[in-house]
Design a protein around this motif. Structure first.
Motif, PDB file in Angstrom:
ATOM      1  N   PHE A 193       0.850  -1.188   0.000  1.00  0.00           N
ATOM      2  CA  PHE A 193       0.000   0.000   0.000  1.00  0.00           C
ATOM      3  C   PHE A 193       0.887   1.239   0.000  1.00  0.00           C
ATOM      4  O   PHE A 193       1.947   1.276   0.621  1.00  0.00           O
ATOM      5  N   ASP A 194       0.426   2.259  -0.721  1.00  0.00           N
ATOM      6  CA  ASP A 194       1.089   3.547  -0.753  1.00  0.00           C
ATOM      7  C   ASP A 194       0.006   4.604  -0.565  1.00  0.00           C
ATOM      8  O   ASP A 194      -0.686   4.971  -1.506  1.00  0.00           O
ATOM      9  N   HIS A 197      -3.937   3.939  -1.764  1.00  0.00           N
ATOM     10  CA  HIS A 197      -3.982   2.946  -2.833  1.00  0.00           C
ATOM     11  C   HIS A 197      -2.994   1.822  -2.563  1.00  0.00           C
ATOM     12  O   HIS A 197      -2.039   1.957  -1.811  1.00  0.00           O
ATOM     13  N   GLY A 198      -3.254   0.688  -3.202  1.00  0.00           N
ATOM     14  CA  GLY A 198      -2.385  -0.464  -3.054  1.00  0.00           C
ATOM     15  C   GLY A 198      -2.650  -1.473  -4.140  1.00  0.00           C
ATOM     16  O   GLY A 198      -3.364  -1.201  -5.113  1.00  0.00           O
ATOM     17  N   VAL A 225      -8.824  -3.376   3.471  1.00  0.00           N
ATOM     18  CA  VAL A 225      -9.215  -3.107   2.086  1.00  0.00           C
ATOM     19  C   VAL A 225     -10.629  -2.531   2.061  1.00  0.00           C
ATOM     20  O   VAL A 225     -11.501  -2.976   2.813  1.00  0.00           O
ATOM     21  N   SER A 245      -7.967  -0.466  -2.824  1.00  0.00           N
ATOM     22  CA  SER A 245      -8.106   0.799  -2.099  1.00  0.00           C
ATOM     23  C   SER A 245      -8.074   0.494  -0.614  1.00  0.00           C
ATOM     24  O   SER A 245      -8.710  -0.463  -0.159  1.00  0.00           O
ATOM     25  N   ARG A 246      -7.356   1.307   0.110  1.00  0.00           N
ATOM     26  CA  ARG A 246      -7.194   1.058   1.539  1.00  0.00           C
ATOM     27  C   ARG A 246      -8.507   1.264   2.285  1.00  0.00           C
ATOM     28  O   ARG A 246      -9.267   2.193   1.986  1.00  0.00           O
ATOM     29  N   VAL A 251      -3.500  -1.598   8.058  1.00  0.00           N
ATOM     30  CA  VAL A 251      -2.935  -2.566   7.116  1.00  0.00           C
ATOM     31  C   VAL A 251      -2.043  -3.532   7.882  1.00  0.00           C
ATOM     32  O   VAL A 251      -1.245  -3.111   8.718  1.00  0.00           O
ATOM     33  N   VAL A 281       4.631  -1.668  -3.282  1.00  0.00           N
ATOM     34  CA  VAL A 281       3.436  -1.923  -4.087  1.00  0.00           C
ATOM     35  C   VAL A 281       3.832  -2.642  -5.368  1.00  0.00           C
ATOM     36  O   VAL A 281       4.655  -2.137  -6.144  1.00  0.00           O
TER      37      VAL A 281
END
Length: 393
Positions: A193-194, A197-198, A225, A245-246, A251, A281
């Motif tokens: 994940f960044d 987003h991931g 998620v 999407s986070r 996480v 990612v």
């Protein structure tokens, strides 16, 4: 008399009928929403033998039940068995779920029917001629527009014989239930994940563009998620990547567990359990294969030009003037303009300028507020959250 009762039972089952012999299925627990039984794959069991039971749900049209991670709301079915001394039982096994949108939420579960097998071991000190009695109590949640908790008790009296004797009428049902269970993934899985987003990636030569039609990742736990977000699929010769999407939870630090359901080019769906190592990612390289990176597949946003944006904005403004809450104001404004007739030109211009400035300033304040709220939401999604998952219905 017995035939009439059995026919009535079959008609009472919503969404299907039961095909097994009565000796290997408990009395059904029925409601207008669901009919549930406990079934055995064996008509007779043997000492020390392991065999399978199955909690079978048949749901009325429009109703659904839940997977181990129910998604944005819900609760998975539970079964507690009361077995003779020396016997043991494993947990319920859950087939691969489906996405079930409910308004803005997305649940993970089953519609129509759901079969949950589990393994039971018979005590070795039982003797042929005795009876192996299985008793259990279960509870499950069924939902349509509303959610209703249900519960029931089950009992099976299985004869003990020297050799196990399968129930031929239920062999196919148990085989189908086994085939619906997720199998261990043969591919290496990685995730990362960044910010908001991931992505999750599978490395495998069998996962090329001609082999995979679509895929979806079901997280084992709530929070990491966003369940309702799309998962764009990218394919190359030796791997696939699903954009994620986070969610609102934390996480995992080491591994992201769950099930990936893959539909091949022929339309056949198969599901695999995955435990993806958390790291950079993953992305699909231009030359094929899955590599580490900082980009992730995202849905392409269609562009819009300035003139097109101005046209739609003007059209929206015209339509807004026809709304019941706005249209009467136009008459008031027309009266105000009529009252300016005969006034000095400077006064008319000042009135027009102040009116336009007030409109523009109001929309600038509204737009600035929306941008501030969006920025706050993006910042919150990128930060670690300690919020707990929503309570079950």
């Amino acid at each position: 008399m017995r035939a009439a009762l059995f026919a009535g039972l079959l008609l009472a089952v919503p969404g299907g009928t039961w095909n097994g012999a009565q000796a290997t299925e408990s009395d059904p627990v029925s409601s207008p929403r669901a009919t549930v039984v406990l079934a055995s794959e064996m008509a007779a069991v043997a000492p020390g033998q392991s065999f399978r039971l199955m909690l079978r749900q048949r749901l009325a049209s429009g109703w659904h039940t839940y997977w181990t991670n129910p998604g944005d709301a819900g609760q998975p079915p539970e079964l507690a068995l009361d077995l003779p001394a020396g016997a043991s039982a494993g947990p319920l096994q859950f087939p691969a779920p489906e996405r079930i949108p409910v308004g803005p939420l997305v649940n993970f579960g089953y519609e129509g029917q759901a079969d949950f097998p589990l393994s039971v071991t018979v005590p070795g000190d039982l003797a042929p001629g005795q009876v192996f009695t299985v008793q259990g109590s279960g509870n499950w949640l069924v939902c349509e527009k509303v959610c209703i908790p249900e519960e029931g008790s089950f009992r099976l009296d299985l004869p003990v014989e020297a050799k196990p004797r399968p129930d031929a009428a239920l062999t196919a049902a148990f085989a189908e239930a086994e085939a619906a269970l997720p199998r261990p993934s043969p591919w290496v899985a990685r995730a990362g994940f960044d910010g908001p987003h991931g992505a999750i990636a599978l490395d495998g030569a069998e996962l090329g563009p001609g082999a995979v039609k679509r895929a979806f990742f079901f997280p084992a736990e709530w929070g990491a998620v966003d369940n309702a977000a799309p998962q764009p699929l990218s394919l190359r010769d030796r791997g696939l990547v699903l954009g994620l999407s986070r969610g609102q939870g934390d996480v995992p630090k080491e591994r992201l567990d769950g099930v990936i359901a893959i539909t091949d080019a022929a339309g056949t769906r198969a599901a695999y359990t995955v435990s993806a190592a958390i790291g950079p990612v993953p992305v699909v390289g231009a030359g094929g294969g899955v590599t580490a990176g900082t980009a992730m597949p995202q849905p392409a946003a269609p562009g819009i030009g300035l003139l097109q944006a101005a046209f739609w904005a003007a059209l929206g403004g015209l339509l807004l003037n026809l709304m019941p809450c706005v249209f009467p104001i136009l008459a008031m404004k027309a009266i105000g303009l009529a009252r300016l007739s005969g006034e000095a030109r400077r006064r008319v211009r000042a009135h027009a300028a102040s009116y336009c400035a007030g409109v523009v300033l109001s929309f600038l304040v509204l737009g600035g507020g929306l941008l501030a709220l969006r920025a706050a939401g993006v910042w919150q999604a990128g930060a670690s959250s300690s919020r707990s998952p929503p309570s079950s219905w």
